[in-house]
Write a protein that holds these residues in place. Structure first.
Motif, PDB file in Angstrom:
ATOM      1  N   ASP A 128       0.799  -1.214   0.000  1.00  0.00           N
ATOM      2  CA  ASP A 128       0.000   0.000   0.000  1.00  0.00           C
ATOM      3  C   ASP A 128       0.834   1.267   0.000  1.00  0.00           C
ATOM      4  N   ILE A 129       2.144   1.148   0.039  1.00  0.00           N
ATOM      5  CA  ILE A 129       3.053   2.290  -0.035  1.00  0.00           C
ATOM      6  C   ILE A 129       4.023   1.984  -1.167  1.00  0.00           C
ATOM      7  N   PHE A 130       4.037   2.834  -2.198  1.00  0.00           N
ATOM      8  CA  PHE A 130       4.889   2.511  -3.338  1.00  0.00           C
ATOM      9  C   PHE A 130       5.349   3.764  -4.072  1.00  0.00           C
ATOM     10  N   LEU A 131       6.430   3.594  -4.846  1.00  0.00           N
ATOM     11  CA  LEU A 131       6.954   4.639  -5.712  1.00  0.00           C
ATOM     12  C   LEU A 131       6.458   4.365  -7.118  1.00  0.00           C
ATOM     13  N   GLU A 132       6.090   5.440  -7.833  1.00  0.00           N
ATOM     14  CA  GLU A 132       5.622   5.256  -9.207  1.00  0.00           C
ATOM     15  C   GLU A 132       6.105   6.386 -10.103  1.00  0.00           C
ATOM     16  N   VAL A 133       6.233   6.052 -11.382  1.00  0.00           N
ATOM     17  CA  VAL A 133       6.530   7.024 -12.426  1.00  0.00           C
ATOM     18  C   VAL A 133       5.580   6.739 -13.573  1.00  0.00           C
ATOM     19  N   ASN A 177       6.574   9.845  -7.942  1.00  0.00           N
ATOM     20  CA  ASN A 177       5.530   9.986  -6.932  1.00  0.00           C
ATOM     21  C   ASN A 177       5.700   8.937  -5.838  1.00  0.00           C
ATOM     22  N   LEU A 178       5.309   9.305  -4.621  1.00  0.00           N
ATOM     23  CA  LEU A 178       5.160   8.351  -3.532  1.00  0.00           C
ATOM     24  C   LEU A 178       3.669   8.268  -3.245  1.00  0.00           C
ATOM     25  N   VAL A 179       3.118   7.049  -3.282  1.00  0.00           N
ATOM     26  CA  VAL A 179       1.690   6.837  -3.053  1.00  0.00           C
ATOM     27  C   VAL A 179       1.522   6.051  -1.767  1.00  0.00           C
ATOM     28  N   VAL A 180       0.658   6.556  -0.880  1.00  0.00           N
ATOM     29  CA  VAL A 180       0.346   5.889   0.380  1.00  0.00           C
ATOM     30  C   VAL A 180      -1.153   5.645   0.394  1.00  0.00           C
ATOM     31  N   VAL A 181      -1.544   4.356   0.433  1.00  0.00           N
ATOM     32  CA  VAL A 181      -2.960   3.990   0.456  1.00  0.00           C
ATOM     33  C   VAL A 181      -3.302   3.537   1.863  1.00  0.00           C
ATOM     34  N   PRO A 198      -6.697   2.836   4.751  1.00  0.00           N
ATOM     35  CA  PRO A 198      -8.083   2.369   4.646  1.00  0.00           C
ATOM     36  C   PRO A 198      -9.090   3.482   4.351  1.00  0.00           C
ATOM     37  N   ASP A 199      -8.848   4.696   4.850  1.00  0.00           N
ATOM     38  CA  ASP A 199      -9.827   5.761   4.672  1.00  0.00           C
ATOM     39  C   ASP A 199      -9.410   6.837   3.667  1.00  0.00           C
ATOM     40  N   ARG A 200      -8.161   6.801   3.188  1.00  0.00           N
ATOM     41  CA  ARG A 200      -7.719   7.837   2.262  1.00  0.00           C
ATOM     42  C   ARG A 200      -6.485   7.395   1.464  1.00  0.00           C
ATOM     43  N   ARG A 201      -6.195   8.183   0.445  1.00  0.00           N
ATOM     44  CA  ARG A 201      -5.027   7.947  -0.421  1.00  0.00           C
ATOM     45  C   ARG A 201      -4.232   9.249  -0.441  1.00  0.00           C
ATOM     46  N   ILE A 202      -2.929   9.163  -0.162  1.00  0.00           N
ATOM     47  CA  ILE A 202      -2.052  10.326  -0.142  1.00  0.00           C
ATOM     48  C   ILE A 202      -1.010  10.155  -1.241  1.00  0.00           C
ATOM     49  N   VAL A 203      -0.834  11.189  -2.045  1.00  0.00           N
ATOM     50  CA  VAL A 203       0.149  11.144  -3.121  1.00  0.00           C
ATOM     51  C   VAL A 203       1.081  12.344  -2.982  1.00  0.00           C
ATOM     52  N   TYR A 204       2.373  12.055  -2.877  1.00  0.00           N
ATOM     53  CA  TYR A 204       3.411  13.078  -2.878  1.00  0.00           C
ATOM     54  C   TYR A 204       3.985  13.097  -4.287  1.00  0.00           C
ATOM     55  N   THR A 205       3.968  14.264  -4.941  1.00  0.00           N
ATOM     56  CA  THR A 205       4.410  14.349  -6.326  1.00  0.00           C
ATOM     57  C   THR A 205       5.702  15.152  -6.449  1.00  0.00           C
ATOM     58  N   HIS A 206       6.303  15.075  -7.638  1.00  0.00           N
ATOM     59  CA  HIS A 206       7.540  15.788  -7.965  1.00  0.00           C
ATOM     60  C   HIS A 206       8.639  15.483  -6.946  1.00  0.00           C
TER      61      HIS A 206
END
Length: 130
Positions: free
Chosen positions: A11-16, A83-87, A89-97
């Motif tokens: 549920d926590i991952f790096l993406e491009v 991006n760092l994506v954190v999922v 249970p109640d929300r999704r947080i995305v850190y960009t750039h």
């Protein structure tokens, strides 16, 4: 009865560009905001505080590269603007750039494991899961 979901490393991952590059076991985030006092003529104390940019610093622990069939292996040292994506249970947080500032690496046979990665993100977005 509502289903209880516990976050996992998946549920926590790096993406491009929507491609998952690595999963992260845990993370810590810190947000710092620049503050500037607003002073008025004749006043001994500031009358207000104006805020500037917010800086997001993230510390990732145990980052594992994802297996990507047919794709070239990820070189984390060349990685930029991801991006760092954190999922949760109640929300999704995305850190960009995101840009990394330090990487501490260790690996076993046929493994790519970053023990500790520190990065700075340009923006933080949050969505509620409905």
């Amino acid at each position: 009865m509502p289903e209880i979901v516990f976050p996992t490393g998946q549920d926590i991952f790096l993406e491009v560009n929507g491609r998952k590059l690595a999963v992260v076991e845990s993370y810590r985030s810190r947000s710092d905001r620049e503050l500037y006092p607003v002073e008025a003529l004749g006043e001994s104390e500031p009358t207000a505080v104006q805020f500037g940019r917010t800086r997001y610093t993230l510390e990732l622990s145990r980052v594992f590269a994802c297996d990507s069939l047919g794709d070239p292996p990820v070189n984390f040292h060349d990685l930029s603007d991801f991006n760092l994506v954190v999922v949760k249970p109640d929300r999704r947080i995305v850190y960009t750039h995101c840009q990394w500032s330090s990487i501490m690496e260790s690996a076993g046979i046929n493994d790519t494991l970053m023990e500790q990665v520190t990065l700075t993100a340009g923006k933080r977005m949050e969505w509620l899961n409905v």
